[in-house]
Write a protein that holds these residues in place. Sequence first.
Motif, mmCIF file in Angstrom:
data_model
loop_
_atom_site.group_PDB
_atom_site.id
_atom_site.type_symbol
_atom_site.label_atom_id
_atom_site.label_comp_id
_atom_site.label_asym_id
_atom_site.label_seq_id
_atom_site.Cartn_x
_atom_site.Cartn_y
_atom_site.Cartn_z
ATOM 1 N N ASN A 36 14.074 38.824 15.324
ATOM 2 C CA ASN A 36 14.987 37.957 16.083
ATOM 3 C C ASN A 36 14.238 36.950 16.942
ATOM 4 O OD1 ASN A 36 17.568 38.783 15.219
ATOM 5 N ND2 ASN A 36 17.515 40.569 16.552
ATOM 6 N N ALA A 37 13.184 36.375 16.411
ATOM 7 C CA ALA A 37 12.359 35.435 17.169
ATOM 8 C C ALA A 37 12.207 34.128 16.396
ATOM 9 C CB ALA A 37 10.984 36.038 17.459
ATOM 10 N N THR A 38 11.717 33.100 17.088
ATOM 11 C CA THR A 38 11.422 31.811 16.474
ATOM 12 C C THR A 38 9.929 31.547 16.601
ATOM 13 O OG1 THR A 38 13.600 30.898 16.988
ATOM 14 C CG2 THR A 38 11.841 29.320 16.560
ATOM 15 N N VAL A 39 9.281 31.218 15.488
ATOM 16 C CA VAL A 39 7.851 30.915 15.472
ATOM 17 C C VAL A 39 7.674 29.565 14.785
ATOM 18 C CG1 VAL A 39 5.552 31.670 14.768
ATOM 19 C CG2 VAL A 39 7.304 33.372 15.326
ATOM 20 N N ASN A 40 7.095 28.604 15.481
ATOM 21 C CA ASN A 40 6.936 27.267 14.903
ATOM 22 C C ASN A 40 5.823 27.214 13.869
ATOM 23 O OD1 ASN A 40 9.029 26.182 16.407
ATOM 24 N ND2 ASN A 40 7.703 25.464 18.053
ATOM 25 N N LEU A 41 4.693 27.840 14.155
ATOM 26 C CA LEU A 41 3.536 27.719 13.262
ATOM 27 C C LEU A 41 2.666 28.963 13.359
ATOM 28 C CD1 LEU A 41 1.663 25.992 11.406
ATOM 29 C CD2 LEU A 41 0.600 25.120 13.494
ATOM 30 N N ILE A 42 2.306 29.505 12.205
ATOM 31 C CA ILE A 42 1.282 30.549 12.138
ATOM 32 C C ILE A 42 0.077 29.932 11.459
ATOM 33 C CG2 ILE A 42 0.689 32.861 11.351
ATOM 34 C CD1 ILE A 42 3.616 33.557 11.269
ATOM 35 N N CYS A 85 10.670 37.324 25.334
ATOM 36 C CA CYS A 85 9.636 36.557 26.021
ATOM 37 C C CYS A 85 9.388 35.242 25.284
ATOM 38 C CB CYS A 85 8.333 37.352 26.098
ATOM 39 S SG CYS A 85 8.412 38.786 27.208
ATOM 40 N N HIS A 86 8.813 34.281 25.988
ATOM 41 C CA HIS A 86 8.511 32.974 25.405
ATOM 42 C C HIS A 86 7.024 32.685 25.596
ATOM 43 C CE1 HIS A 86 12.773 32.136 24.808
ATOM 44 N NE2 HIS A 86 12.959 32.665 25.996
ATOM 45 N N LEU A 87 6.364 32.364 24.503
ATOM 46 C CA LEU A 87 4.941 32.057 24.525
ATOM 47 C C LEU A 87 4.747 30.683 23.891
ATOM 48 C CD1 LEU A 87 5.367 35.288 23.930
ATOM 49 C CD2 LEU A 87 2.898 35.272 23.608
ATOM 50 N N GLN A 88 4.254 29.727 24.667
ATOM 51 C CA GLN A 88 3.950 28.427 24.077
ATOM 52 C C GLN A 88 2.850 28.575 23.036
ATOM 53 O OE1 GLN A 88 3.118 25.481 27.074
ATOM 54 N NE2 GLN A 88 5.084 25.780 28.129
ATOM 55 N N VAL A 89 1.861 29.403 23.347
ATOM 56 C CA VAL A 89 0.733 29.634 22.444
ATOM 57 C C VAL A 89 0.348 31.101 22.504
ATOM 58 C CG1 VAL A 89 -1.669 29.092 21.916
ATOM 59 C CG2 VAL A 89 -0.144 27.288 22.739
ATOM 60 N N SER A 136 10.476 33.470 21.649
ATOM 61 C CA SER A 136 9.879 32.460 20.776
ATOM 62 C C SER A 136 8.374 32.406 20.976
ATOM 63 C CB SER A 136 10.476 31.077 21.081
ATOM 64 O OG SER A 136 10.171 30.681 22.414
ATOM 65 N N ILE A 137 7.695 31.908 19.936
ATOM 66 C CA ILE A 137 6.265 31.632 19.976
ATOM 67 C C ILE A 137 6.073 30.240 19.393
ATOM 68 C CG2 ILE A 137 3.950 32.375 19.328
ATOM 69 C CD1 ILE A 137 5.089 35.139 18.710
ATOM 70 N N GLY A 138 5.416 29.348 20.149
ATOM 71 C CA GLY A 138 5.179 28.001 19.646
ATOM 72 C C GLY A 138 4.171 28.002 18.511
ATOM 73 N N ILE A 139 2.955 28.408 18.809
ATOM 74 C CA ILE A 139 1.883 28.428 17.823
ATOM 75 C C ILE A 139 1.155 29.766 17.899
ATOM 76 C CG2 ILE A 139 -0.256 27.350 17.029
ATOM 77 C CD1 ILE A 139 0.631 24.766 18.335
ATOM 78 N N VAL A 140 1.006 30.408 16.761
ATOM 79 C CA VAL A 140 0.126 31.572 16.650
ATOM 80 C C VAL A 140 -1.211 31.040 16.149
ATOM 81 C CG1 VAL A 140 -0.250 33.817 15.598
ATOM 82 C CG2 VAL A 140 2.085 33.065 16.129
ATOM 83 N N SER A 163 14.194 36.324 11.685
ATOM 84 C CA SER A 163 13.462 35.341 12.489
ATOM 85 C C SER A 163 13.409 33.992 11.775
ATOM 86 C CB SER A 163 12.046 35.837 12.789
ATOM 87 O OG SER A 163 12.087 36.982 13.627
ATOM 88 N N THR A 164 12.998 32.965 12.513
ATOM 89 C CA THR A 164 12.815 31.624 11.960
ATOM 90 C C THR A 164 11.335 31.277 12.013
ATOM 91 O OG1 THR A 164 15.019 30.849 12.607
ATOM 92 C CG2 THR A 164 13.335 29.175 12.258
ATOM 93 N N LEU A 165 10.758 30.960 10.855
ATOM 94 C CA LEU A 165 9.368 30.533 10.747
ATOM 95 C C LEU A 165 9.362 29.128 10.164
ATOM 96 C CD1 LEU A 165 7.725 33.713 9.143
ATOM 97 C CD2 LEU A 165 8.110 33.237 11.560
#
Length: 458
Positions: free
Chosen positions: A168-174, A121-125, A146-150, A193-195
């Motif tokens: 196996n996900a990509t997270v731009n910002l926590i 799934c893809h979550l912008q936020v 992927s998750i854009g911003i947590v 994953s990529t953080l």
Amino acid sequence: MADQSVKMWLMLIVMVMVGAVTGQRTENCDMTASPEAPNVMVDVHCNCMQRLAQMDLKISKLTINQTGCSQTGLELNWPDLESMVAPRTLVLEGAEVFFARRSRPATPWTPSIKSVIFLRCHLQVLPSHAFRGMKYLEEIRFEGGSIGIVKSTAFSALPELKKVEIENATVNLIESRAFTDLPAFKDLFIVHSTLKEVETQAVSLSKPSQDGETTRCPDVNHNSLDNGSVMDEVIGRELTTVGNLSLPEYGNRVLLFKNNIEIMSPAAIKADTFGFLVVGGNYIGRLATEAFNMQLYSECEISAALFVGNIFGRLDSSALAGLRGRDGMAYQTFIALSNNTFLSVLQQGFMLHPSMVIFSVEENRFACTCGKFEWILGNDEATDLQRDLEKELALEGLCLDGTKLVSFTSSCDDESISTNSPTAPTLPPLTPSPSSAPRSSISVVTGVIAMVVRRALH
């Protein structure tokens, strides 16, 4: 069009069925008897659903698969979902997920969901209080996607939440305080994953008061540490590409395994609720001062911080100093540094808290350049523990080309070692690989954990 697509979750059209349900099918849904309770509950699997209607069925698992659908958007509205369907487990697959903006439900509802799984799934936020009101929720898992911003407080005020897994996900910002107010929380696992950035106090957890209650420890068999592969134990399913990794049998855990992490900010994880920190096979561009501000302890066995098979682009001053044990505990708190690669280490980069016990320092590699070894010299404020660790790292360490660190530094004059300020090199792209280390990080971690527990308890 966008508004229409994101509102589709408000009412997933599912025709109410009566009578026998095993093997029955509606236009877009399959129903089968649930393995959990085949005579009482059903599993429902729906494809490309757009609306939701009341279902007078006891549902164990509801799966909504939006893969390949003309509209992949799903808007989650927990009160409506649980009032109409009330599954125990919700699986969303191949969806672009949004969250209803309603701050509080118009009417009370009875929560039912214990597990939420996002597959590709893809979550912008992931917004603040994304799971508000789900008082029985125990597990949240993100696999793929992927998750854009947590956002801050995304995982907050969930009294039964025990585990969050990102794989196996990509997270731009926590963001800061993304994890907070979770009294039952036990395990945080981030794997493959990529953080890009983990802000200060992204995890901010304190152990709740037990009001004088005495912890009852299980009868842990410390001589038998083989509790299956890391994905059987941690993720709860078989992923054969990872291999075997034995983990502690008891105690809360943070596992960072084979990730690309650009920045771990100061006090990125600030907590006194975990017994084990396992950091294995990652590329971490920058580990900031006290990035792990963690009081590690377990009432029933040792606690430990294990750094094995990682590549560190830059280790800031006091990067490890936030790790510490708790006074008065029956078991000690250990640290292991094995098979890591350090491209840049600032002065006091290896400072340790006095409560830590050095367990293993072996096969670490360094980018060897005269003028970038101020950390070896220590300073007047260095503790005996820091000097011991620096000595072992220097004696056991290797340059990237295999030259012994002691031999290399002996060829540098004192002035070249001490006068040049260490600076961060140009970092390589985030391309960690199992072949980047002399030995498999999995086998090293397994050996380190086994030896730590056995030596500490016997």
